[in-house]
Design an enzyme around this catalytic site. Structure first.
Site, PDB file in Angstrom:
ATOM      1  N   SER A 113     153.886   5.444   5.769  1.00  0.00           N
ATOM      2  CA  SER A 113     154.843   5.117   4.718  1.00  0.00           C
ATOM      3  C   SER A 113     156.260   5.248   5.281  1.00  0.00           C
ATOM      4  O   SER A 113     156.451   5.725   6.399  1.00  0.00           O
ATOM      5  CB  SER A 113     154.667   6.064   3.525  1.00  0.00           C
ATOM      6  OG  SER A 113     153.379   5.957   2.969  1.00  0.00           O
TER       7      SER A 113
ATOM      8  N   GLY B 117     159.020   2.673   4.450  1.00  0.00           N
ATOM      9  CA  GLY B 117     159.792   1.439   4.538  1.00  0.00           C
ATOM     10  C   GLY B 117     161.204   1.595   3.997  1.00  0.00           C
ATOM     11  O   GLY B 117     162.135   0.935   4.454  1.00  0.00           O
ATOM     12  N   GLU B 118     161.377   2.499   3.027  1.00  0.00           N
ATOM     13  CA  GLU B 118     162.704   2.738   2.440  1.00  0.00           C
ATOM     14  C   GLU B 118     163.552   3.674   3.303  1.00  0.00           C
ATOM     15  O   GLU B 118     164.666   4.035   2.933  1.00  0.00           O
ATOM     16  CB  GLU B 118     162.560   3.309   1.020  1.00  0.00           C
ATOM     17  CG  GLU B 118     162.276   2.251  -0.024  1.00  0.00           C
ATOM     18  CD  GLU B 118     160.954   1.532   0.221  1.00  0.00           C
ATOM     19  OE1 GLU B 118     161.000   0.296   0.388  1.00  0.00           O
ATOM     20  OE2 GLU B 118     159.891   2.164   0.262  1.00  0.00           O
TER      21      GLU B 118
ATOM     22  N   ASN C 231     157.335  -4.084   2.714  1.00  0.00           N
ATOM     23  CA  ASN C 231     158.639  -4.747   2.734  1.00  0.00           C
ATOM     24  C   ASN C 231     159.405  -4.486   4.024  1.00  0.00           C
ATOM     25  O   ASN C 231     159.254  -3.448   4.664  1.00  0.00           O
ATOM     26  CB  ASN C 231     159.486  -4.263   1.548  1.00  0.00           C
ATOM     27  CG  ASN C 231     159.678  -2.755   1.555  1.00  0.00           C
ATOM     28  OD1 ASN C 231     158.755  -2.015   1.281  1.00  0.00           O
ATOM     29  ND2 ASN C 231     160.876  -2.300   1.875  1.00  0.00           N
TER      30      ASN C 231
ATOM     31  N   ASP D 298     161.729  -6.738  -2.608  1.00  0.00           N
ATOM     32  CA  ASP D 298     160.825  -5.608  -2.371  1.00  0.00           C
ATOM     33  C   ASP D 298     159.420  -5.875  -2.903  1.00  0.00           C
ATOM     34  O   ASP D 298     158.826  -5.029  -3.559  1.00  0.00           O
ATOM     35  CB  ASP D 298     161.365  -4.303  -2.975  1.00  0.00           C
ATOM     36  CG  ASP D 298     160.450  -3.125  -2.633  1.00  0.00           C
ATOM     37  OD1 ASP D 298     160.071  -2.994  -1.467  1.00  0.00           O
ATOM     38  OD2 ASP D 298     160.090  -2.362  -3.553  1.00  0.00           O
TER      39      ASP D 298
ATOM     40  N   ARG E 155     152.040  -8.086  -4.770  1.00  0.00           N
ATOM     41  CA  ARG E 155     153.148  -7.647  -5.609  1.00  0.00           C
ATOM     42  C   ARG E 155     154.001  -8.829  -6.058  1.00  0.00           C
ATOM     43  O   ARG E 155     154.604  -8.799  -7.127  1.00  0.00           O
ATOM     44  CB  ARG E 155     154.036  -6.643  -4.838  1.00  0.00           C
ATOM     45  CG  ARG E 155     153.427  -5.264  -4.658  1.00  0.00           C
ATOM     46  CD  ARG E 155     154.121  -4.186  -5.494  1.00  0.00           C
ATOM     47  NE  ARG E 155     155.462  -3.890  -5.075  1.00  0.00           N
ATOM     48  CZ  ARG E 155     155.825  -2.874  -4.294  1.00  0.00           C
ATOM     49  NH1 ARG E 155     154.913  -2.066  -3.792  1.00  0.00           N
ATOM     50  NH2 ARG E 155     157.086  -2.643  -4.016  1.00  0.00           N
TER      51      ARG E 155
END
Length: 606
Positions: free
Chosen positions: A195, A197-198, A286, A328, A355
């Site tokens: 995890s 991506g942000e 993303n 996103d 998504r």
């Protein structure tokens, strides 16, 4: 930014083996296969390697499900979002929790806790997790319970004692590389993702040896061909109406400068496996940042569906759903493998509810694009997917890139959390339909310039979310989908997003949970017929599962509000635009439920 390479990794160049060269007999993990073949167990997070979330148990059926009662409950002692589900193998249940990622082994005869594992993790990991401290569950194989901790440590526990057999570090949480995904065991490999991506983490998928945890291979989502394990001449994609080689530097050509080094494409979703093809399937997330003006180009291979050889990690084929993502629309949702008729032709299909609001049906043997249609009629950011190029046709009004930074683009449907997030759908081989928990949510999106700082959020957008206008007023639908034609068959409105993984059974049932906390079962042939409804202690973002013990069938689900939709409650956020816009969208939730963390198990009365 330097790209670090784990010294233990073999960054192998693909061998270029065509699918035709795969040997006729390919073994999956024999122990896992044995356990999932026994319907009394729930031995994988999706029940099987095809991610179908279907059980052959039929003691509880549409004729008697209305009589179900609570059989027993269990509290995990954690008040955050509870995603995934327990596993059941031969009379023992293995439960997980959100951070700090406790694991419990429970004797189903007595509900006695046989052992508990509670890792000591640095609380500094918590603020590095974008959308709650969730964990999507455990894997089990060959007497080992596999846990992917938030702090990126992948741990194998002895199933009898709970003692650590091996542990390996998968990423650096100080850089935002944390973990929320469930590990999966395919053959002799434990597969896990990453995890972040942000946070500008460069995504990858990794394989470790089940026996000792040693690294087997690692394939990045973006960057040089060799590091993605792509063979430019042999790895294919869908282009110009056909399957063709990706060519050299297929990713690097689509990024500006070195932006790919902090390019996202993380892999925190679900993974499936077809042993006949020896291929695993998953999606990438993303690109970083959320401000598209800072990363011009298609940003390959973020937002893509991948097929990899499980032994070597080499990429068979890859297809990008949302080139140059401006919204996103993370592509990590599960790939459901099913042999179905597509436009009248028997097909080894891969079905993916993205998504971005489009449902994709592909030939999983070669990556050919067969169907791409909207599964929520309110999707407006693109008119359709061009079946020749495979590219969505973007509507200028809803393009955050064309409108530019510091401009609030309004009324984009779906919102960033997608028409469906990670909550997995199910496939029923009896009806040949897919049962899909969906979000019916739109957004306003304003990108702005952001500088990359290692270990700090790298978002660059402000969002507001709200129910899809001009509709039923709620934020969710539970739908049935015909993947062969790309059409919604039925749609059942819900007040809030359906953030629970569904389950179908041979008893003619389809069951799911709601954010208010209701556990529901409907008639698989007519989902408008609600046959069972029970209010659990907290909102449900967990996945429904079933098992049999001593001749009796049970159904269960976690309740514990959280995840992206429930982040306001889980993390105590109050401003509408907090939680990347979800706090305002779901502010009514606190009128219907409260924090919790428990398992509720149902059965028919004796």
């Amino acid at each position: 930014m330097k790209v670090s390479k784990h010294s233990g990794w073999r960054l192998m160049r693909p061998l270029g083996l065509a699918l035709l060269a795969i040997p006729a007999v390919v073994q999956a993990n024999a122990d896992v296969e044995k356990n999932i073949a026994n319907s009394k167990n729930w031995a994988m997070q999706a029940g099987d390697m095809f991610n179908q979330r279907y059980s052959k148990l039929d003691q509880i059926n549409k004729g008697n499900v209305g009589k179900m009662q609570v059989a027993w409950t269990f509290s995990t002692g954690v008040l955050r979002g509870h995603e995934g589900s327990p596993l059941v193998i031969d009379g023992t249940m293995y439960l997980h929790s959100p951070f700090p990622n406790k694991v419990f082994a429970i004797d189903l005869n007595t509900q006695k806790i046989l052992w508990k594992y509670e890792p000591k993790q640095d609380p500094a990991v918590i603020p590095q997790m974008c959308c709650d401290t969730v964990n999507r569950g455990l894997a089990y194989a060959e007497g080992k319970v596999i846990l992917q901790q938030a702090d990126s440590n992948l741990v194998a526990l002895d199933a009898k004692s709970g003692k650590v057999v091996w542990s390996v570090k998968n990423g650096d949480p100080k850089l935002g590389a944390v973990n929320t995904n469930a590990p999966h065991v395919f053959k002799d490999k434990v597969i896990t993702g990453i995890s972040g991506g942000e946070w500008g983490v460069r995504g990858f998928i990794a394989a470790y040896n089940l026996k000792d945890g040693k690294p087997a291979w690692k394939g990045y989502s973006v960057g040089p061909d060799a590091e993605m394990l792509i063979d430019p001449a042999k790895t294919t994609t869908w282009i110009d109406g056909k399957v063709a080689p990706v060519g050299a530097d297929s990713s690097l050509k689509t990024w500006k400068g070195d932006q790919w080094k902090i390019g996202g494409g993380t892999t925190w979703g679900w993974y499936s496996y077809d042993k006949a093809l020896n291929a695993m399937y998953y999606g990438t997330g993303n690109p970083s940042t959320w401000n598209p003006s800072q990363r011009p180009g298609d940003n390959k291979w973020s937002m893509s569906i991948w097929s990899r050889d499980v032994d070597t990690g080499k990429v068979n084929w890859v297809y990008q759903m949302t080139p140059f993502d401006e919204w996103d629309f993370d592509g990590i949702n599960e790939m459901i493998l099913a042999d179905i008729n597509v436009k009248g032709k028997p097909t080894k299909a891969l079905v993916h509810f993205d998504r971005n609001g489009f449902a994709y049906t592909m030939d999983r043997t070669n990556g050919a694009l067969l169907v791409a249609e909207k599964y929520d009629p309110k999707v407006n950011w693109a008119t359709h997917v061009d079946m020749k190029t495979g590219r969505p046709q973007v509507v200028k009004q809803y393009s955050t890139a064309q409108n530019g930074p510091d401009v609030n683009t309004k009324g984009i449907c779906p919102a960033a959390l997608g028409s469906k997030d990670q909550q997995p759908a199910s496939f029923d081989p009896n009806t040949k339909l897919f049962y899909v928990p969906t979000n019916h949510v739109c957004m306003d999106y304003e990108p702005f310039k952001v500088e990359y700082t290692a270990g700090q959020p790298y978002v660059g957008a402000t969002l507001s979310m709200f129910p899809a206008p001009g509709s039923h007023g709620g934020m969710g639908n539970y739908i049935t989908w015909d993947a062969g034609t790309g059409k919604i068959v039925q749609s059942k409105a819900e007040k809030f997003s359906v953030w629970s993984g569904s389950l179908n059974t041979a008893g003619g049932l389809s069951c799911y949970g709601t954010l208010e906390g209701y556990f529901k079962c409907v008639d698989a042939k007519d989902i408008s017929k609600e046959l069972f409804k029970f209010k659990t202690p907290s909102g449900i973002i967990g996945n429904v599962f079933t098992y049999e013990h001593k001749g009796k069938q049970y159904m269960g689900v976690f309740s514990g509000i959280g995840g992206w939709a429930g982040i306001g409650m889980a993390a105590g956020l109050e401003k509408d635009q907090d939680g990347l816009g979800a706090v305002g969208g779901y502010k009514e939730l606190n009128q219907y439920t409260e924090l919790g963390g428990s398992l509720t198990v149902f059965a028919l009365p004796n």
